[in-house]
Enzyme design. Structure first.
Site, PDB file in Angstrom:
ATOM      1  N   ASP A  79       0.853  -0.684   0.439  1.00 25.46           N
ATOM      2  CA  ASP A  79      -0.238  -0.285  -0.541  1.00 25.46           C
ATOM      3  C   ASP A  79       1.224   1.602  -0.298  1.00 25.46           C
ATOM      4  O   ASP A  79       1.891   1.293   0.719  1.00 25.46           O
ATOM      5  CB  ASP A  79      -0.838  -0.300   1.073  1.00 25.46           C
ATOM      6  CG  ASP A  79      -1.649   0.750   1.110  1.00 25.46           C
ATOM      7  OD1 ASP A  79      -2.005   1.040  -0.157  1.00 25.46           O
ATOM      8  OD2 ASP A  79      -2.745   1.324   2.137  1.00 25.46           O
ATOM      9  N   ASN A 114       1.450   3.953  -3.114  1.00 26.05           N
ATOM     10  CA  ASN A 114       2.135   3.552  -4.013  1.00 26.05           C
ATOM     11  C   ASN A 114       1.368   4.920  -4.687  1.00 26.05           C
ATOM     12  O   ASN A 114       1.913   6.094  -5.107  1.00 26.05           O
ATOM     13  CB  ASN A 114       1.878   3.048  -5.047  1.00 26.05           C
ATOM     14  CG  ASN A 114       2.206   1.872  -5.083  1.00 26.05           C
ATOM     15  OD1 ASN A 114       2.834   1.325  -4.320  1.00 26.05           O
ATOM     16  ND2 ASN A 114       1.785   0.785  -5.788  1.00 26.05           N
ATOM     17  N   GLY A 115       0.520   5.242  -4.291  1.00 27.75           N
ATOM     18  CA  GLY A 115      -0.021   6.504  -4.669  1.00 27.75           C
ATOM     19  C   GLY A 115      -0.227   8.138  -4.075  1.00 27.75           C
ATOM     20  O   GLY A 115       0.708   9.251  -4.153  1.00 27.75           O
ATOM     21  N   HIS A 118       2.838   3.365  -8.512  1.00 32.76           N
ATOM     22  CA  HIS A 118       3.182   2.277  -9.233  1.00 32.76           C
ATOM     23  C   HIS A 118       4.617   1.187  -9.841  1.00 32.76           C
ATOM     24  O   HIS A 118       4.290   0.339  -9.821  1.00 32.76           O
ATOM     25  CB  HIS A 118       1.373   1.493  -9.678  1.00 32.76           C
ATOM     26  CG  HIS A 118       0.417   2.078  -8.937  1.00 32.76           C
ATOM     27  ND1 HIS A 118       0.173   1.774  -7.906  1.00 32.76           N
ATOM     28  CD2 HIS A 118      -0.709   2.586  -9.701  1.00 32.76           C
ATOM     29  CE1 HIS A 118      -1.118   2.054  -7.597  1.00 32.76           C
ATOM     30  NE2 HIS A 118      -1.548   2.871  -8.523  1.00 32.76           N
ATOM     31  N   LEU A 168      10.913 -20.942  -3.697  1.00 27.55           N
ATOM     32  CA  LEU A 168      10.040 -19.735  -3.943  1.00 27.55           C
ATOM     33  C   LEU A 168       9.296 -19.475  -4.222  1.00 27.55           C
ATOM     34  O   LEU A 168       8.493 -19.242  -5.367  1.00 27.55           O
ATOM     35  CB  LEU A 168      10.923 -18.037  -4.244  1.00 27.55           C
ATOM     36  CG  LEU A 168      10.429 -16.862  -3.632  1.00 27.55           C
ATOM     37  CD1 LEU A 168       9.774 -16.642  -1.355  1.00 27.55           C
ATOM     38  CD2 LEU A 168      10.878 -15.552  -3.823  1.00 27.55           C
ATOM     39  N   ARG A 206      -5.529  -1.623   8.318  1.00 27.89           N
ATOM     40  CA  ARG A 206      -6.489  -2.454   7.836  1.00 27.89           C
ATOM     41  C   ARG A 206      -5.846  -3.992   7.459  1.00 27.89           C
ATOM     42  O   ARG A 206      -4.907  -3.822   6.657  1.00 27.89           O
ATOM     43  CB  ARG A 206      -7.193  -2.206   6.492  1.00 27.89           C
ATOM     44  CG  ARG A 206      -8.129  -0.640   7.649  1.00 27.89           C
ATOM     45  CD  ARG A 206      -9.190  -0.388   6.819  1.00 27.89           C
ATOM     46  NE  ARG A 206      -7.923   0.600   5.253  1.00 27.89           N
ATOM     47  CZ  ARG A 206      -7.942   1.981   5.482  1.00 27.89           C
ATOM     48  NH1 ARG A 206      -8.079   2.554   6.138  1.00 27.89           N
ATOM     49  NH2 ARG A 206      -7.134   2.174   4.577  1.00 27.89           N
ATOM     50  N   SER A 222      -8.150  -5.411   5.106  1.00 30.65           N
ATOM     51  CA  SER A 222      -8.748  -4.948   3.504  1.00 30.65           C
ATOM     52  C   SER A 222      -8.711  -6.320   3.016  1.00 30.65           C
ATOM     53  O   SER A 222      -8.688  -6.546   1.420  1.00 30.65           O
ATOM     54  CB  SER A 222      -7.863  -4.279   2.859  1.00 30.65           C
ATOM     55  OG  SER A 222      -7.667  -3.144   3.565  1.00 30.65           O
TER      56      SER A 222
END
Ligand code: FPP
Length: 242
Positions: free
Chosen positions: A19, A21-22, A36, A130, A193, A195
């Site tokens: 979370d 990026n904006g 992004h 991985l 959160r 989400s």
């Protein structure tokens, strides 16, 4: 340098809500898509760091069932970033032993994107170092409903009986049927959160809410979080060890 995490059992599953990026872009007066793009660069960095720190499973929340509500240009830009990532990273992922899988509902995604996803899954299918799972058009409640429908169909066709429904059977009908539950969930950008990210699977997961925005997240922060996680006593509902 390999960091020995000494975590039992042998797998460690880290799930990340990437979370901020904006906000990262806003703070620099850049377009959200620049945030992004920098976020995609961090994905490469954190996949490498996960390999170096012997993390066996990494699950990333790339696009939620709710993210379609964003502007058309942001959605198109994100989809194009996903395509670019798959094209540019496929060889590196293959030679580094990364097995890529996607979770979420593919129905709403563009055919060309689904083709790239299928190809990358096929290409890396025999890898085992991985397990990188990318949640794309993923929503936890949506996944639970899809699993419920699958089970109901099997009951309707007499393949299953009502009493066959157990926690294990339900888990086996989720998108994550072949993954261990996350041990640790990290969410960046200071938001506290969950989400709709893996709600069934995270029943006993540990959480870390990290202040940095995802484009600023790096291997040093990641390493600190894993070190702190290692010190936590996980009880799974049992009493504390005396
Ligand atoms: C949340 O930040 C981020 C997303 C919705 C997209 C995540 C996508 C990437 C990191 C890009 C590349 C991913 C892969 C797998 C190649 P936000 O836009 O909600 O940030 P904000 O809350 O600050 O606005």
């Amino acid at each position: 340098m390999k960091l020995d995490l000494e975590i039992k059992p042998e797998t460690i599953h880290v799930a990340i809500v990437m979370d901020g990026n904006g906000r990262w872009a806003n703070e620099r007066a850049l377009a959200r898509l620049k945030g992004h793009a920098k976020g995609a660069d961090r994905v490469r960095h954190i996949v490498r760091a996960s390999l170096n720190m012997n993390v066996t499973h990494l699950t990333l929340f790339a696009f939620s069932t709710e993210n379609w509500k964003r502007s058309e240009s942001e959605v198109i830009g994100l989809m194009s970033l996903f395509r670019k990532f798959m094209k540019s990273e496929s060889k590196k992922l293959l030679i580094n032993g990364v097995k890529v899988r996607f979770i979420g509902d593919r129905n709403r995604l563009d055919k060309s994107l689904i083709e790239l996803m299928n190809n990358l899954e096929d290409l890396t299918n025999n890898n085992d170092t991985l397990h990188l799972t990318i949640a794309l058009n993923y929503g936890g409640r949506d996944e639970i409903i899809r699993a419920t429908k699958k089970i109901s169909e099997k009951i309707k066709s007499d393949e299953l009986e009502l009493d066959d429904i157990t926690i294990e059977l339900f888990s086996n009908n989720l998108d994550t049927f072949d993954l261990p539950d996350p041990d640790l969930v990290i969410r960046t950008s200071g938001e506290k959160r969950t989400s709709n990210f893996l709600p069934w699977q995270c029943a006993y997961s540990e959480y870390v809410f990290e202040e940095s925005n995802w484009p600023d997240f790096n291997k040093e922060i990641y390493e600190e979080i894993l070190k702190e996680f290692k010190t936590r006593e996980r009880r799974y509902g049992a009493v504390l060890r005396q």
